[in-house]
Design an enzyme around this catalytic site. Structure first.
Site, PDB file in Angstrom:
ATOM      1  N   ASP A   1       0.845  -1.203   0.000  1.00  0.00           N
ATOM      2  CA  ASP A   1       0.000   0.000   0.000  1.00  0.00           C
ATOM      3  C   ASP A   1       0.876   1.246   0.000  1.00  0.00           C
ATOM      4  OD1 ASP A   1      -2.389   1.774   0.806  1.00  0.00           O
ATOM      5  OD2 ASP A   1      -3.265  -0.226   0.840  1.00  0.00           O
TER       6      ASP A   1
ATOM      7  N   HIS B   1      -3.607   5.758   3.534  1.00  0.00           N
ATOM      8  CA  HIS B   1      -4.415   4.631   3.066  1.00  0.00           C
ATOM      9  C   HIS B   1      -3.945   3.307   3.669  1.00  0.00           C
ATOM     10  CE1 HIS B   1      -6.010   1.657   0.129  1.00  0.00           C
ATOM     11  NE2 HIS B   1      -6.972   2.544  -0.064  1.00  0.00           N
TER      12      HIS B   1
ATOM     13  N   ASN C   1     -13.360  -0.346  -7.503  1.00  0.00           N
ATOM     14  CA  ASN C   1     -14.560   0.437  -7.182  1.00  0.00           C
ATOM     15  C   ASN C   1     -15.261   1.011  -8.416  1.00  0.00           C
ATOM     16  OD1 ASN C   1     -13.754   0.063  -4.525  1.00  0.00           O
ATOM     17  ND2 ASN C   1     -12.771   2.053  -4.377  1.00  0.00           N
TER      18      ASN C   1
ATOM     19  N   SER D   1     -11.228  -1.319  -1.100  1.00  0.00           N
ATOM     20  CA  SER D   1      -9.943  -1.253  -0.383  1.00  0.00           C
ATOM     21  C   SER D   1     -10.090  -1.700   1.057  1.00  0.00           C
ATOM     22  CB  SER D   1      -9.413   0.186  -0.381  1.00  0.00           C
ATOM     23  OG  SER D   1      -8.791   0.529  -1.579  1.00  0.00           O
TER      24      SER D   1
END
Length: 397
Positions: free
Chosen positions: A68, A102, A194, A259
């Protein structure tokens, strides 16, 4: 190679959004930290009920790689649970800091420690996080850095890898990295992205068959409108209004996206790998699928896969197909219909079947030899025989 745009963190204080890459000489402001604790138990935890499985396992001994933006090891609820890791995108230093936030949010869903004053806690708080920075923010990751990050995580000893990012084009380097992980018994858990409402492009590495592909559902149990669909979708997990950790602060944030559904499944995989250490990565993937809360449709469903991950069932269920071969084997089982083992055809399968049959027969013979004289001594009789008939024969009870 384009990566899907992560859903931006809904920072509870006013955010200073990133405006460029972060490296040895950052040229951007980082997202502002939150100090606000959310006291209630999140709906995600009421749905998955992690305290039910914790008496058995909390994920101890399992290293989960978070590929990430890095993970902030200074966050109080991650204290002592984050290794230094590796920075792949900048090729310098560790990855235990996180400008964008994130990766810290994702890691909190997996391994945040319990804290008084809040119901937010990781699903597998006994697991350890290995941060691998493959991007600084939402716009600089590539399929190449993602592939290199997967290999770095494997070589560092991770047995579960969480990838909350996707490329929308097949890539040979990424495919080879996925195969590298599978060949070393590492389970890759990846988001399906998404963009269901923007053409629903195929997401990689989620679409590769060795990967456990994860979509999102909301509190009503329905697929989130943004969550992509397809034949490669394996499982879904809560991905709407998810509560997790802020970077550089003690507080919490709320956000939505595949996520954040993905680390719930990665954490469930950590629980299984901790409690069933002899299962292969392929067997863990299959166990998570078979023990999910299945939708009332043919499986796998293109919108919900095998259903919503169920951590307790994933750890406690007894699956016959896991015992069709010797437990020490590293080969994945041969799978037939859902929940049913497919009969083996090789010499090993026939030998195991013969040995089991012989053992059962020997046990039955011994049991009969023991019970017949015992039954005579205890005066067994038909359940329908009257007591008076026995008295007339001069027998006593």
């Amino acid at each position: 190679m384009r990566l899907f745009a992560w859903v931006g963190l809904a920072v509870l204080s006013a955010p200073a959004l990133p405006s460029g890459p972060v490296g040895a000489a950052p040229a951007t402001r980082c997202t502002s930290p939150s100090q606000q604790l959310l006291p209630e138990v999140p709906w995600t935890h009421r749905r998955l009920d992690p305290p039910r499985v914790w008496p058995l396992t909390r994920g101890e001994g399992v290293l989960v790689a978070v590929v990430d933006t890095g993970v902030d090891a200074t966050v109080p609820q991650l204290a002592g649970r984050v290794r230094p890791g590796t920075d792949v995108v900048n090729r310098v230093g560790d990855a235990n800091d996180d400008c964008y936030g994130h990766g810290t949010f994702v890691a909190g869903i997996i391994a945040a420690q319990p804290r008084s004053g809040t119901g937010m806690v990781g699903l597998a708080p006994g697991a350890t996080i290995l941060p691998v920075r493959q991007a600084n923010g939402p716009s600089d990751g590539t399929a190449s850095t993602l592939a290199r990050s997967i290999r770095v995580a494997v070589d560092a000893g991770a047995s579960v890898i969480n990838v909350s990012a996707s490329s929308f084009f097949p890539n040979e380097e990424l495919r080879a990295a996925v195969e590298y992980a599978a060949g070393r018994d590492v389970l890759l858990v990846a988001a399906v992205a998404n963009e269901a409402q923007q053409g629903n492009p195929v997401a990689y590495p989620a679409a590769y068959p060795q990967v456990l592909a994860v979509g999102s559902v909301g509190p009503d149990g329905r697929r989130s409108e943004f969550s992509e669909v397809g034949a490669y979708l394996d499982l879904v997990a809560p991905g709407v209004d998810v509560v997790s950790l802020s970077r550089a602060g003690a507080g919490h944030l709320v956000d939505s996206g595949t996520s954040y559904a993905t680390p719930f499944v990665a954490a469930a995989a950590a629980l299984v790998r901790s409690y069933h250490p002899r299962l292969t990565a392929a067997q863990v993937k299959r166990r998570l699928e078979l023990t999910a809360d299945h939708p009332g449709t043919a499986l796998p469903d293109p919108q919900l896969g095998w259903g919503v991950v169920n951590p307790y069932q994933a750890v406690t269920a007894l699956l016959a197909e896991e015992h069709t071969r010797a437990p020490a084997t590293l080969r994945p089982p041969t799978l037939g219909p859902v929940g049913q083992p497919q009969a083996g055809t090789d010499d090993e399968d026939r030998a195991i079947e013969f040995a089991l049959t012989a053992a059962v027969l020997a046990g039955l013979i011994g049991l009969v030899a023991y019970l017949i004289p015992l039954g005579i001594r205890r005066d067994w009789r038909s359940a329908g025989e009257p007591e008076d008939d026995r008295d007339r024969r001069g027998e006593s009870g």
